[in-house]
Design a protein around this motif. Structure first.
Motif, PDB file in Angstrom:
ATOM      1  N   LEU A  31       7.984   2.622  13.914  1.00 56.16           N
ATOM      2  CA  LEU A  31       9.092   3.480  14.325  1.00 56.16           C
ATOM      3  C   LEU A  31      10.289   3.392  13.384  1.00 56.16           C
ATOM      4  CD1 LEU A  31       9.042   2.948  18.194  1.00 56.16           C
ATOM      5  CD2 LEU A  31       8.498   5.050  16.956  1.00 56.16           C
ATOM      6  N   LEU A  32      10.615   2.187  12.940  1.00 57.10           N
ATOM      7  CA  LEU A  32      11.798   1.995  12.106  1.00 57.10           C
ATOM      8  C   LEU A  32      11.584   2.376  10.645  1.00 57.10           C
ATOM      9  CD1 LEU A  32      13.131  -1.410  13.466  1.00 57.10           C
ATOM     10  CD2 LEU A  32      14.011   0.885  13.943  1.00 57.10           C
ATOM     11  N   PHE A  33      10.390   2.119  10.126  1.00 56.26           N
ATOM     12  CA  PHE A  33      10.160   2.263   8.684  1.00 56.26           C
ATOM     13  C   PHE A  33       9.101   3.305   8.328  1.00 56.26           C
ATOM     14  CE2 PHE A  33      11.640  -2.037   9.526  1.00 56.26           C
ATOM     15  CZ  PHE A  33      12.775  -2.068   8.741  1.00 56.26           C
ATOM     16  N   ASN A  34       8.535   3.973   9.347  1.00 54.42           N
ATOM     17  CA  ASN A  34       7.465   4.944   9.116  1.00 54.42           C
ATOM     18  C   ASN A  34       6.361   4.331   8.275  1.00 54.42           C
ATOM     19  OD1 ASN A  34       6.239   7.438   9.468  1.00 54.42           O
ATOM     20  ND2 ASN A  34       7.036   8.206   7.529  1.00 54.42           N
ATOM     21  N   GLY A  55       6.893   4.429   4.250  1.00 48.99           N
ATOM     22  CA  GLY A  55       5.583   5.041   4.063  1.00 48.99           C
ATOM     23  C   GLY A  55       4.475   4.114   3.605  1.00 48.99           C
ATOM     24  N   VAL A  56       4.606   2.821   3.816  1.00 55.89           N
ATOM     25  CA  VAL A  56       3.576   1.861   3.401  1.00 55.89           C
ATOM     26  C   VAL A  56       2.456   1.830   4.441  1.00 55.89           C
ATOM     27  CG1 VAL A  56       3.117  -0.604   3.042  1.00 55.89           C
ATOM     28  CG2 VAL A  56       5.171   0.430   2.087  1.00 55.89           C
ATOM     29  N   VAL A  57       1.206   1.788   3.969  1.00 58.66           N
ATOM     30  CA  VAL A  57       0.053   1.645   4.852  1.00 58.66           C
ATOM     31  C   VAL A  57      -0.790   0.484   4.338  1.00 58.66           C
ATOM     32  CG1 VAL A  57      -2.039   2.729   5.751  1.00 58.66           C
ATOM     33  CG2 VAL A  57       0.015   4.104   5.383  1.00 58.66           C
ATOM     34  N   LEU A  58      -0.934  -0.545   5.174  1.00 56.99           N
ATOM     35  CA  LEU A  58      -1.768  -1.701   4.848  1.00 56.99           C
ATOM     36  C   LEU A  58      -2.900  -1.799   5.843  1.00 56.99           C
ATOM     37  CD1 LEU A  58       0.872  -4.535   4.187  1.00 56.99           C
ATOM     38  CD2 LEU A  58      -0.164  -2.980   2.540  1.00 56.99           C
ATOM     39  N   HIS A  59      -4.073  -2.161   5.364  1.00 57.47           N
ATOM     40  CA  HIS A  59      -5.191  -2.421   6.260  1.00 57.47           C
ATOM     41  C   HIS A  59      -4.942  -3.740   6.983  1.00 57.47           C
ATOM     42  CE1 HIS A  59      -9.248  -3.397   7.604  1.00 57.47           C
ATOM     43  NE2 HIS A  59      -9.500  -2.097   7.498  1.00 57.47           N
ATOM     44  N   ILE A  76      -2.882   0.173   0.792  1.00 60.04           N
ATOM     45  CA  ILE A  76      -3.842  -0.890   0.474  1.00 60.04           C
ATOM     46  C   ILE A  76      -4.864  -0.828   1.591  1.00 60.04           C
ATOM     47  CG2 ILE A  76      -4.221  -3.356   0.149  1.00 60.04           C
ATOM     48  CD1 ILE A  76      -1.323  -3.550  -0.851  1.00 60.04           C
ATOM     49  N   GLY A  77      -6.029  -0.258   1.277  1.00 59.04           N
ATOM     50  CA  GLY A  77      -6.992   0.046   2.330  1.00 59.04           C
ATOM     51  C   GLY A  77      -8.402  -0.388   2.038  1.00 59.04           C
ATOM     52  N   ALA A  78      -9.208  -0.343   3.067  1.00 60.33           N
ATOM     53  CA  ALA A  78     -10.605  -0.783   2.997  1.00 60.33           C
ATOM     54  C   ALA A  78     -11.510   0.326   2.481  1.00 60.33           C
ATOM     55  CB  ALA A  78     -11.082  -1.220   4.379  1.00 60.33           C
ATOM     56  N   ALA A  79     -12.640  -0.106   1.938  1.00 62.84           N
ATOM     57  CA  ALA A  79     -13.702   0.840   1.613  1.00 62.84           C
ATOM     58  C   ALA A  79     -14.395   1.188   2.925  1.00 62.84           C
ATOM     59  CB  ALA A  79     -14.699   0.209   0.645  1.00 62.84           C
ATOM     60  N   GLU A  80     -14.575   2.437   3.166  1.00 59.14           N
ATOM     61  CA  GLU A  80     -15.207   2.852   4.411  1.00 59.14           C
ATOM     62  C   GLU A  80     -16.689   3.086   4.201  1.00 59.14           C
ATOM     63  OE1 GLU A  80     -13.702   2.525   7.163  1.00 59.14           O
ATOM     64  OE2 GLU A  80     -11.755   2.166   6.282  1.00 59.14           O
ATOM     65  N   GLY A  81     -17.382   3.402   5.253  1.00 61.55           N
ATOM     66  CA  GLY A  81     -18.831   3.520   5.241  1.00 61.55           C
ATOM     67  C   GLY A  81     -19.397   4.491   4.236  1.00 61.55           C
ATOM     68  N   TYR A  82     -18.657   5.521   3.873  1.00 61.66           N
ATOM     69  CA  TYR A  82     -19.180   6.485   2.908  1.00 61.66           C
ATOM     70  C   TYR A  82     -19.093   5.973   1.471  1.00 61.66           C
ATOM     71  CZ  TYR A  82     -14.257   7.706   2.384  1.00 61.66           C
ATOM     72  OH  TYR A  82     -12.907   7.653   2.181  1.00 61.66           O
ATOM     73  N   VAL A  83     -18.319   4.902   1.242  1.00 61.32           N
ATOM     74  CA  VAL A  83     -18.190   4.325  -0.094  1.00 61.32           C
ATOM     75  C   VAL A  83     -19.131   3.142  -0.268  1.00 61.32           C
ATOM     76  CG1 VAL A  83     -16.585   3.179  -1.678  1.00 61.32           C
ATOM     77  CG2 VAL A  83     -15.803   5.076  -0.262  1.00 61.32           C
ATOM     78  N   THR A  84     -19.310   2.388   0.780  1.00 60.38           N
ATOM     79  CA  THR A  84     -20.123   1.184   0.731  1.00 60.38           C
ATOM     80  C   THR A  84     -20.828   0.998   2.065  1.00 60.38           C
ATOM     81  OG1 THR A  84     -20.085  -1.212   0.389  1.00 60.38           O
ATOM     82  CG2 THR A  84     -18.168  -0.263   1.444  1.00 60.38           C
ATOM     83  N   SER A  85     -21.878   0.201   2.065  1.00 55.01           N
ATOM     84  CA  SER A  85     -22.589  -0.051   3.314  1.00 55.01           C
ATOM     85  C   SER A  85     -21.830  -1.019   4.211  1.00 55.01           C
ATOM     86  CB  SER A  85     -23.986  -0.599   3.022  1.00 55.01           C
ATOM     87  OG  SER A  85     -23.882  -1.797   2.287  1.00 55.01           O
ATOM     88  N   GLU A  86     -20.875  -1.750   3.646  1.00 56.50           N
ATOM     89  CA  GLU A  86     -20.080  -2.692   4.426  1.00 56.50           C
ATOM     90  C   GLU A  86     -18.684  -2.115   4.639  1.00 56.50           C
ATOM     91  OE1 GLU A  86     -20.321  -6.879   3.332  1.00 56.50           O
ATOM     92  OE2 GLU A  86     -21.743  -6.271   1.788  1.00 56.50           O
ATOM     93  N   ILE A  87     -18.274  -2.053   5.906  1.00 52.03           N
ATOM     94  CA  ILE A  87     -16.947  -1.515   6.200  1.00 52.03           C
ATOM     95  C   ILE A  87     -15.916  -2.642   6.244  1.00 52.03           C
ATOM     96  CG2 ILE A  87     -17.833   0.491   7.417  1.00 52.03           C
ATOM     97  CD1 ILE A  87     -17.136  -0.949  10.046  1.00 52.03           C
ATOM     98  N   ASN A  88     -14.653  -2.249   6.169  1.00 54.88           N
ATOM     99  CA  ASN A  88     -13.507  -3.163   6.265  1.00 54.88           C
ATOM    100  C   ASN A  88     -13.457  -4.212   5.164  1.00 54.88           C
ATOM    101  OD1 ASN A  88     -12.315  -1.897   8.462  1.00 54.88           O
ATOM    102  ND2 ASN A  88     -13.606  -3.015   9.895  1.00 54.88           N
ATOM    103  N   LYS A  89     -13.974  -3.911   3.995  1.00 58.37           N
ATOM    104  CA  LYS A  89     -13.814  -4.787   2.836  1.00 58.37           C
ATOM    105  C   LYS A  89     -12.525  -4.379   2.141  1.00 58.37           C
ATOM    106  CE  LYS A  89     -17.497  -7.322   2.923  1.00 58.37           C
ATOM    107  NZ  LYS A  89     -17.454  -8.754   2.900  1.00 58.37           N
TER     108      LYS A  89
END
Length: 153
Positions: A31-34, A55-59, A76-89
């Motif tokens: 709310l304060l920093f979007n 506007g910062v987004v961190l996993h 700074i985000g994770a590779a999702e299922g369409y990029v790799t077979s393992e999610i949340n890396k």
């Protein structure tokens, strides 16, 4: 109060498994920093957000080293299922790194110590220590000096 201080308070409660409070603090940061800065992320000692963390987004599983500067509008985000077979890396950011405004660091990669990541760079591969990277996709264009400091006294 700034985003780092709120994050540190929320992380303290999260580490001690106090219910409800970490989620409230995460929402307050939003709310304060979007920005989405989950208290479960790992931000090293002395790491700061430039320009109030707008506007910062961190996993939730992101790891950032000590003494880093994180610019506004970064992801700074994770590779999702369409990029790799393992999610949340998630990316692991080394110590003493500067991440420019709008940069995106995505996937199971490692950013070395003492690196500079240029504004709006899209980093999808490992970056060695002491590198300067720019572009889409990011590429190494130089080396930081041996006495490089992301945070100057």
């Amino acid at each position: 109060m700034n985003a780092v201080k709120l994050y540190r308070v929320g992380n303290w409660f999260y580490q001690r498994r106090v219910p409800v409070v970490p989620g409230l603090i995460r929402n307050l940061i939003f709310l304060l920093f979007n920005s989405y800065i989950p208290v479960s992320a790992n931000l090293g000692k002395g790491t700061i957000f430039a320009y109030g963390a707008i506007g910062v987004v961190l996993h939730a599983n992101a790891k950032v080293g000590t003494g880093c500067v994180l610019g506004q509008g970064i992801t700074i985000g994770a590779a999702e299922g369409y990029v790799t077979s393992e999610i949340n890396k998630c990316p692991v950011i080394g110590d003493n790194c500067y991440i420019g405004a709008g940069a995106k660091i995505i996937g199971d990669i490692k950013i070395g110590d003492n690196c500079q990541i240029g504004a709006s760079a899209v980093v999808l591969k490992d970056i060695p220590n002491n590198s300067i990277v720019v572009g889409i996709p990011a590429r190494v264009i130089g080396q930081t000096s041996v006495d490089y400091k992301a945070i100057r006294p």
